[in-house]
Every structure is written in C-alpha cells, then in structure tokens.
Scaffold this active site. Structure first.
Site, PDB file in Angstrom:
ATOM      1  N   SER A  14      14.313  73.920  55.342  1.00 40.50           N
ATOM      2  CA  SER A  14      13.190  74.085  56.258  1.00 40.50           C
ATOM      3  C   SER A  14      12.979  75.572  56.576  1.00 40.50           C
ATOM      4  O   SER A  14      12.617  76.342  55.690  1.00 40.50           O
ATOM      5  CB  SER A  14      13.420  73.251  57.521  1.00 40.50           C
ATOM      6  OG  SER A  14      12.243  73.132  58.267  1.00 40.50           O
ATOM      7  N   ASP A  52      13.064  71.475  51.193  1.00 41.59           N
ATOM      8  CA  ASP A  52      11.935  71.137  52.066  1.00 41.59           C
ATOM      9  C   ASP A  52      11.480  72.365  52.862  1.00 41.59           C
ATOM     10  O   ASP A  52      11.372  72.326  54.091  1.00 41.59           O
ATOM     11  CB  ASP A  52      12.322  69.990  53.004  1.00 41.59           C
ATOM     12  CG  ASP A  52      11.296  68.862  52.974  1.00 41.59           C
ATOM     13  OD1 ASP A  52      10.396  68.879  52.118  1.00 41.59           O
ATOM     14  OD2 ASP A  52      11.409  67.932  53.805  1.00 41.59           O
ATOM     15  N   HIS A  98      12.110  64.618  56.019  1.00 46.77           N
ATOM     16  CA  HIS A  98      12.600  65.975  56.281  1.00 46.77           C
ATOM     17  C   HIS A  98      14.058  65.970  56.731  1.00 46.77           C
ATOM     18  O   HIS A  98      14.811  66.894  56.434  1.00 46.77           O
ATOM     19  CB  HIS A  98      11.714  66.638  57.343  1.00 46.77           C
ATOM     20  CG  HIS A  98      11.857  68.125  57.422  1.00 46.77           C
ATOM     21  ND1 HIS A  98      11.738  68.957  56.331  1.00 46.77           N
ATOM     22  CD2 HIS A  98      12.117  68.941  58.487  1.00 46.77           C
ATOM     23  CE1 HIS A  98      11.902  70.218  56.707  1.00 46.77           C
ATOM     24  NE2 HIS A  98      12.142  70.238  58.007  1.00 46.77           N
TER      25      HIS A  98
END
Length: 422
Positions: free
Chosen positions: A266, A289, A345
C-alpha cells in the site's frame, strides 16, 4: 479504512443486542488463538527468529524488526505479535475509535496472538544471505506483515521490516534519555519511550502534499535501514538502545551486498518506488497493492530503472491508480503486474489470518479466496521474481508462471477496466 470502522463501531456498540457480535466473539475466542486462527509459519527449510533494533535517541534514528535464519531452538518462545498497548491506542486513533474501547477490543481479540518466529533466537551463520527491506502501509507498523516476512526468512532472506516515523504508522516510538537518569546508568535503563501516533489530515490540508512529503521520509528510512544492516555485516559495532539478548556481532559477513531488494504494501508500495528511484543498491522491488498517490511527478519523469513487480488485489484497485503503475512499467519487460483473484487489500497484512470468517468478511479482512492461498501466491511470485533479478541459485523458478499471471487465482495485469471514459 475509515468507513470500515464506522461500521465496526456500530457493531460493537450494539454488541449486547446483536447476535452477530456474540457469535463473532465466540468465533474469535480469547486472543483469536483458541479457535486455531494463527499467522502461518514459514514453509522454507530454515527456522526463523526475529529481534528489534533501534539506534539513536531521537526520531531521526532507525527502528526495525529483523527476521532472520535461526538455529533450531525449540526452547525459545514465539514473539508477541503486537508488542505494546500503545499500538492498540494508535490503531484506535487511526480507525476513529475511542482509545479505551479500542484497546480493550484489540487486547481481547488479538492480545495473545504470537507470530511464528522465535524471539532473539540464535542467528544461523555460515553464508551470505540476500537482504530484503520491507515497508509497511498507512496505519500499520513493523510487526503486522509477519506472514510475508517470516516466509521470506524461512526461504533464506534477511528481512528488515522498517517502522516508519513519518506519522503514517498507527504508533511508533523512539527512546530518549530520562530527565532524572543518572550518568552512570546503562544505555537501556536510563531511557524512556517517546510515542509518535498517526497524524490525521488537518482541515483544508491537501492529502497528496502530505503523503508525498511522508514518502520521501519513508524512502530515506528504508535506505537508513539498509545502511545499518550493511554496517553490522561489515563488523562495525552498533548500539541497540533496546534491551535485547540478541548478539548482533553474529551478523558479521552475513549480507550478500549484491543481492538487495525492497518490498512493501500500500503506502509501502509507493515507498518501494521512491526507494528504487533514490538508491541503486536496491536491485529490484516488489509493490503489494501499491497506493500511488504519494509518488511524486519527478519519479515518473526520471523513471525507475530497476525491475519492479506489482502484485495487486482484485478488490482494492481503481483505474487512475493502475494507470500510474503502467506509466512506470510500460515497454519494460522487467516490470510486471499481476492480480490475485478473490483477494482484498487486507489479504497482505496478518489481520486476515487472526480473524474468523464473520469478522474477516464483515471488516473486509478476508476476500473470497482462502487467505493462505492468497499469501502463497504473493510469496511464491515474489520469490520467483527475486530469484531472477537477484540471480539466486534456488528453485524458486518453479513459480515463474505466477509472475506472468499464469496459474489458479492469478491473472496477468489487472481486472480493472482501463477504457477511456467519455
């Protein structure tokens, strides 16, 4: 994440009236471990230990957790997953939950969870190992990607999981000298923890500006971690301000300086990109991600020369974010993108493993795919990519097809429609 915890608060506030919450509590058990919810152990041939390292007495120092190959010491205890109650408080702040409530809930559900790495176990010497620096996501911290870090260590990597002090972690700390400490007190007894909590956006503040500033600091912290581990490997003595029984001298000559990579999730994915653009010693990178908002225009203009693997979830990404990834990876065969079908996620951090089906699905900690299968795809693709671009002599090439998006529950590229909108 914020909307997720709006739902969470509603559920918990209605816990006495709701059969859902009662069932969820039963499902989780005390600490999550009673029902068999555990962070998976490494599947490689090596036992894994971990230890924490902090240098300096200010926020500008380094703080990391090192996962490493260990001697098989069955008497050594596993490591607490979340080591201090202040992390529960930080998670509560990040998720807009009252601290008192959040701390009690986290303590109840995950307070007894351990990660399957032996705390301060003896280091396994004898050869030079590749080094992987890991960067956590927004609101996370150094300990909650242990499933990935432990797997990499079990397969022969040293993994330095950085805890960022840019106010993007839920909580972190540095050690400073106590005001009333005596000069003769030793290095560890004369210090106290100074906590740094997650900073929320201020009214009228542009998020991109804040996140870009933070990602610059994060990249520098990854480079500092790299320098620190290489310094230890060179035989230089490093003062760890934390009270630890681990002997860092055993890491002398332990790092293969030609085989270094960076990995993150992330916000940590954006940190991977910035780190690659700033430090050529990182031979390649893996972005899980990735959240591309923090990446600066200068990074796109100068481009990233090293090989880069994007591993995305099916449910998190959107067109504008994917197009930014493609801007970095177009016409470069050493830059790849794959998507894990049925994943979300939160399929990458450890929370997906310590929650049952009800809690996991409701709070989007689990996707449609089994969490163990999702993390296996992620880890196997990563290992195959690392073998190729770090020139490792292992058998990770048996997973090369995953890097090309070939196999069960994985596709090449993205599931997102990138057609121009009118």
């Amino acid at each position: 994440m914020a909307s997720l915890w709006v739902r969470a608060r509603r559920v918990f506030m209605k816990s006495r009236a709701s059969g859902f919450s009662a069932k969820a509590a039963t499902e989780m058990g005390s600490g999550g471990a009673e029902k068999g919810y555990r962070i998976p152990a490494g599947k490689g041939p090596h036992a894994v230990g971990c230890t924490d390292l902090m240098t300096g007495d200010a926020a500008e120092g380094s703080f990391l957790r090192l996962y490493y190959l260990s001697c098989d010491d069955t008497d050594t205890e596993e490591t607490p997953w979340i080591p201090d109650k202040e992390y529960y408080q930080g998670l509560s702040d990040f998720l807009n939950v009252y601290r008192a409530l959040g701390e009690r809930l986290f303590q109840y559900y995950v307070g007894s969870v351990t990660c399957p790495a032996k705390s301060n176990a003896a280091f396994k010497p004898g050869e030079k190992y590749p080094l992987l620096v890991f960067s956590h996501g927004l609101g996370a911290f150094r300990t909650i990607y242990s499933a990935i870090c432990i797997e990499m260590a079990s397969q022969g990597f040293l993994v330095a999981a950085v805890e960022h002090r840019d106010e993007s972690a839920s909580a972190t700390y540095f050690c400073k000298k106590k005001a009333d400490s005596e000069p003769e007190e030793d290095q560890t007894s004369g210090v106290e923890k100074e906590w740094i909590y997650y900073r929320k956006l201020r009214a009228g503040e542009e998020e991109r500006c804040l996140r870009h500033k933070q990602v610059q600091q994060r990249a520098q912290e990854c480079i500092k971690a790299l320098n620190l581990i290489l310094k230890i490997s060179s035989g230089e003595e490093v003062m760890n301000v934390l009270n630890s029984d681990f002997d860092w001298n055993h890491l002398k000559d332990s790092v293969d300086t030609s085989r270094i990579a960076v990995m993150g999730h992330s916000f940590g994915g954006a940190t991977v990109i910035e780190s690659l653009s700033k430090e050529i010693r990182f031979r390649c990178g893996i972005a899980l991600d990735a959240w591309m908002l923090p990446v600066g225009d200068d990074t796109y203009q100068s481009s990233v020369q090293q090989p880069l693997l994007f591993i995305n979830s099916e449910k998190f990404q959107w067109a504008a974010n994917i197009l930014k990834m493609k801007k970095l990876s177009s016409n470069d065969t050493n830059k790849k993108m794959i998507t894990i079908k049925g994943s979300v996620h939160q399929s990458f951090p450890d929370f997906t493993f310590v929650s049952g089906e009800i809690i996991g699905k409701f709070f989007k900690l689990k996707g449609e795919i089994d969490p163990n299968e999702a993390i296996d795809i992620c880890n196997h693709a990563s290992l195959a990519f690392l073998q190729k671009h770090l020139s490792l002599k292992r058998d990770f090439d048996k997973w090369d097809s995953l890097v090309d998006g070939i196999g069960p529950n994985v596709i090449s590229g993205t599931n997102i429609d990138l057609s121009p909108t009118e």
